[in-house]
Scaffold this active site. Structure first.
Site: not given
Length: 312
Positions: A187-188, A229
Site C-alpha cells: 500500500d502506498i 493504492e
C-alpha cells in the site's frame, strides 16, 4: 485486381483440351482460372495463388494426383476445396479420393452444365466456410479483449481483483516443504497527501510508476491491483528469505524512484505485509492475514516489510 475480388480456381491437368473446356464452362462465372500442367507447376501455383479451389487430374505426366494431393495441401494456406478430375470410375478410386479429403469427384468427359453447377456449389460452400472462420476469429479476438478488460485494471494494466476470484486460485499450488507461495499486500503510504499536494493526475502517475516497478521486479510472479493504492503480489515457489528479500527490494526501489509530474518531482514509500499461503486457509483468509501484516507495518511507522507470522 482481377484475382483480389474473384475466387481463384487452379486447374491441374496436362490436357490442354480439358483446360480449355473448363475455361469455357466457367467463362461467365465470377472466378479467376489459372492452370498447371505438371505436379511441379501445380505446387508452385498453389504457393503463388493460394486458390479457393483446385481441380486436380488423377493422372499427370510426372506424378499421380493422389500423391500430389498431399504436396499441394502442404503449400495450401487457404484451405482450398479440392475436386479430383478423372476418367476412372471404379468405386475404390472414388473412395480413395474422398478418404484423402477431396470434396468431390468429377468424371471426364463432363457435361458443362453439371460441371459448372458442382463447381459453383463447392465455391459457395468455401465462401461460407471462410466467412464463418472470419467470424469465429473476430469472436475469439473480441472474447480475448473482453477477458482482458474483465481481468485487467484500466489504469495500470495489471490484473484486477476479479482475477483473484477466477484464475489466480487455480495458479496457486502447494509445493514442497522448502518452497512456498507467499502473498504480499502493498500500500502506498500517505497516498491522499500525494493527491492533495500534487493533484489526482500525479496520484495516477504514482500508481502507474508503482505498477511498473512491481511488474519489473516480479516477472515470474503475479501482481494485482487490489483497489485504490493497494496492490496484491503473489510469489510462487519461493523460500521465506527470498520472499523477504524481494519485498525489501520493492520497498527500496519505490523509495528511491523519482516521479516527475509537470515541473514537479516527488517520491513515495510503500508498506508491505507478507503471509505464507496455506491451502487450508483459502485465498480470502490468506489475503486478510497479509492485509493485517500490512496495517501492522503502517502502525509501526510505514515504509517497511512485515510478516504476519511475527505479529504479536
Amino acid at each position: 485486381m482481377e484475382t483480389v475480388k474473384k475466387q481463384i480456381i487452379l486447374v491441374v491437368d496436362d490436357s490442354l483440351l480439358i483446360c480449355k473446356q473448363i475455361r469455357t464452362a466457367l467463362k461467365e462465372e465470377p472466378v479467376f482460372v489459372c492452370e498447371a500442367h505438371t505436379g511441379e507447376e501445380a505446387i508452385e501455383a498453389v504457393s503463388q495463388y493460394q486458390p479457393d479451389m483446385i481441380l486436380l487430374d488423377v493422372v499427370l505426366p510426372d506424378i499421380e494426383g493422389y500423391e500430389l494431393f498431399g504436396k499441394l495441401k502442404e503449400q495450401d494456406k487457404n484451405n482450398a476445396s479440392i475436386i479430383f478430375l478423372t476418367s476412372k470410375d471404379k468405386d475404390e478410386d472414388v473412395v480413395r479420393g474422398f478418404s484423402m479429403g477431396a470434396c468431390d469427384y468429377i468424371k471426364k468427359p463432363f457435361v458443362q452444365g453439371e460441371f459448372r453447377s458442382r463447381v459453383n456449389i463447392h465455391l459457395l460452400l468455401k465462401k461460407q466456410k471462410d466467412e464463418l472462420a472470419r467470424q469465429n476469429k473476430e469472436l475469439r479476438t473480441n472474447m480475448e479483449k473482453l477477458n482482458f478488460m474483465a481481468f485487467r485494471d484500466g489504469l495500470t494494466g495489471l490484473y484486477n481483483r476479479r482475477y483473484v476470484v477466477g484464475d489466480l486460485v487455480e495458479e496457486i499450488r502447494v509445493n514442497n516443504e522448502e518452497k512456498k507461495n507467499v502473498l504480499i499486500m502493498a500500500d502506498i503510504d500517505d497516498f491522499k497527501k500525494i493527491n492533495d499536494t500534487y493533484g489526482h493526475d500525479a496520484g495516477d502517475m504514482a500508481l502507474v510508476c508503482l505498477a511498473n516497478i512491481l511488474e519489473g521486479l516480479c516477472r515470474e510472479h503475479k501482481v494485482v491491483r487490489w483497489g485504490g493504492e493497494e496492490f496484491l503480489i503473489v510469489l510462487f515457489d519461493v523460500t521465506e528469505s527470498e520472499a523477504w528479500e524481494l519485498s525489501e527490494s520493492i520497498r527500496k526501489e519505490v523509495e528511491s524512484f523519482p516521479i516527475f509530474h509537470g515541473e514537479k518531482e516527488f517520491s513515495m514509500t510503500i508498506t508491505l505485509g507478507l503471509h505464507i499461503y496455506e491451502e487450508d486457509e483459502g485465498i480470502e483468509e490468506s489475503i486478510q492475514y497479509a492485509d493485517k501484516a500490512l496495517y501492522k507495518g503502517k502502525r509501526s511507522g510505514k515504509n517497511c516489510s512485515v510478516w504476519y507470522d511475527k505479529i504479536n
